[in-house]
Design an enzyme around this catalytic site. Structure first.
Site, mmCIF file in Angstrom:
data_model
loop_
_atom_site.group_PDB
_atom_site.id
_atom_site.type_symbol
_atom_site.label_atom_id
_atom_site.label_comp_id
_atom_site.label_asym_id
_atom_site.label_seq_id
_atom_site.Cartn_x
_atom_site.Cartn_y
_atom_site.Cartn_z
ATOM 1 N N ASP A 58 3.935 32.030 37.785
ATOM 2 C CA ASP A 58 3.300 33.708 36.655
ATOM 3 C C ASP A 58 2.611 34.406 36.864
ATOM 4 O O ASP A 58 1.352 33.862 37.903
ATOM 5 C CB ASP A 58 2.884 31.957 35.198
ATOM 6 C CG ASP A 58 2.387 32.601 34.113
ATOM 7 O OD1 ASP A 58 3.206 32.489 33.434
ATOM 8 O OD2 ASP A 58 2.244 34.222 33.724
ATOM 9 N N ASN A 82 6.056 26.381 25.370
ATOM 10 C CA ASN A 82 6.186 26.833 24.147
ATOM 11 C C ASN A 82 7.631 27.825 22.850
ATOM 12 O O ASN A 82 8.358 27.980 23.585
ATOM 13 C CB ASN A 82 5.286 27.593 24.239
ATOM 14 C CG ASN A 82 4.060 28.102 25.306
ATOM 15 O OD1 ASN A 82 3.418 27.032 24.821
ATOM 16 N ND2 ASN A 82 3.637 28.430 25.526
ATOM 17 N N VAL A 138 8.326 34.915 25.409
ATOM 18 C CA VAL A 138 9.020 35.791 26.379
ATOM 19 C C VAL A 138 10.758 34.354 25.989
ATOM 20 O O VAL A 138 10.311 32.862 26.201
ATOM 21 C CB VAL A 138 9.443 35.307 27.832
ATOM 22 C CG1 VAL A 138 10.994 35.730 28.450
ATOM 23 C CG2 VAL A 138 8.355 36.279 28.933
ATOM 24 N N HIS A 156 12.060 28.347 28.873
ATOM 25 C CA HIS A 156 11.423 28.368 30.418
ATOM 26 C C HIS A 156 10.306 26.492 30.250
ATOM 27 O O HIS A 156 9.187 26.828 29.028
ATOM 28 C CB HIS A 156 10.021 29.504 31.006
ATOM 29 C CG HIS A 156 9.221 30.481 29.575
ATOM 30 N ND1 HIS A 156 10.039 30.585 28.818
ATOM 31 C CD2 HIS A 156 7.741 29.762 29.706
ATOM 32 C CE1 HIS A 156 9.299 30.987 28.085
ATOM 33 N NE2 HIS A 156 7.741 31.218 28.733
ATOM 34 N N HIS A 196 5.775 25.615 31.238
ATOM 35 C CA HIS A 196 5.120 26.247 32.179
ATOM 36 C C HIS A 196 4.878 24.786 32.971
ATOM 37 O O HIS A 196 4.441 23.724 32.653
ATOM 38 C CB HIS A 196 3.916 26.189 31.167
ATOM 39 C CG HIS A 196 4.098 27.437 30.580
ATOM 40 N ND1 HIS A 196 3.826 29.141 31.004
ATOM 41 C CD2 HIS A 196 4.519 28.130 29.145
ATOM 42 C CE1 HIS A 196 4.051 29.864 29.576
ATOM 43 N NE2 HIS A 196 5.276 29.056 28.911
HETATM 44 P P1 AMP Z 1 5.786 32.114 26.627
HETATM 45 O O1 AMP Z 1 4.026 32.741 26.566
HETATM 46 O O2 AMP Z 1 5.301 30.244 27.210
HETATM 47 O O3 AMP Z 1 6.726 32.866 25.895
HETATM 48 O O4 AMP Z 1 5.372 32.481 28.237
HETATM 49 C C1 AMP Z 1 6.094 33.870 28.948
HETATM 50 C C2 AMP Z 1 5.068 33.721 30.416
HETATM 51 O O5 AMP Z 1 5.659 34.693 31.375
HETATM 52 C C3 AMP Z 1 3.255 34.267 30.749
HETATM 53 O O6 AMP Z 1 2.478 33.131 30.486
HETATM 54 C C4 AMP Z 1 3.461 35.414 31.633
HETATM 55 O O7 AMP Z 1 2.341 35.663 31.754
HETATM 56 C C5 AMP Z 1 4.784 35.216 32.074
HETATM 57 N N1 AMP Z 1 5.659 36.058 32.606
HETATM 58 C C6 AMP Z 1 5.157 37.306 31.905
HETATM 59 N N2 AMP Z 1 6.817 38.654 32.512
HETATM 60 C C7 AMP Z 1 6.564 38.034 34.043
HETATM 61 C C8 AMP Z 1 7.244 37.876 35.190
HETATM 62 N N3 AMP Z 1 7.813 39.760 35.113
HETATM 63 N N4 AMP Z 1 6.752 37.137 36.590
HETATM 64 C C9 AMP Z 1 6.473 36.693 36.930
HETATM 65 N N5 AMP Z 1 5.661 35.734 35.352
HETATM 66 C C10 AMP Z 1 6.015 36.882 33.749
#
Ligand code: AMP
Length: 113
Positions: A29, A86, A95, A99, A101
């Site tokens: 991340d 999430n 996003v 995914h 975490h």
């Molecule tokens: P969520 O809030 O569950 O959708 O998690 C999205 C996660 O993606 C967050 O922890 C961000 O820090 C991470 N994130 C966003 N863009 C990138 C990226 N390009 N590379 C790695 N992690 C990312």
């Protein structure tokens, strides 16, 4: 598929990848919330957990197996870790490509925020 994670899965933008196979990609991340914070995504563009279908059961299992495999690979398996999904706004999803975490390297509080 038109999310940042879809583009990472397609190799169109870089990520610090720790594991990948035909179905999944795991990468660090960018904004880590723990000493170990790795995201595990299916290559298949599933927007949220709500869009997971019966036909995705094997893929969902592979995501969990990959979380455990990567936890061992990065050395947090025995100490323990947390796996979080999430979903949508109230779940904190930002996003919209499914995914997991994988969080570890420090004790996790409960209940989560
Ligand atoms: P969520 O809030 O569950 O959708 O998690 C999205 C996660 O993606 C967050 O922890 C961000 O820090 C991470 N994130 C966003 N863009 C990138 C990226 N390009 N590379 C790695 N992690 C990312």
């Amino acid at each position: 598929s038109d999310t940042i994670f879809g583009r990472i899965a397609a190799g169109e933008i870089p990520a610090d990848i720790v594991y990948q196979d035909d179905d999944l990609v795991a990468f660090w991340d960018l904004s880590p919330q723990a000493p170990t914070h790795i995201l595990i995504i299916p290559r298949k563009p599933i927007a949220t957990l709500n869009q997971l279908e019966d036909g995705d059961a094997e893929l969902a299992g592979r995501l969990l197996l990959a979380a455990a495999r990567v936890a061992k690979q990065v050395g947090i398996a025995d100490a323990g870790y947390r796996v979080v999904v999430n979903c949508n706004a109230a779940g904190g999803q930002t996003v919209f490509h499914l995914h997991l975490h994988l969080l570890g390297g420090r004790p996790m509080g409960w209940p989560p925020g």
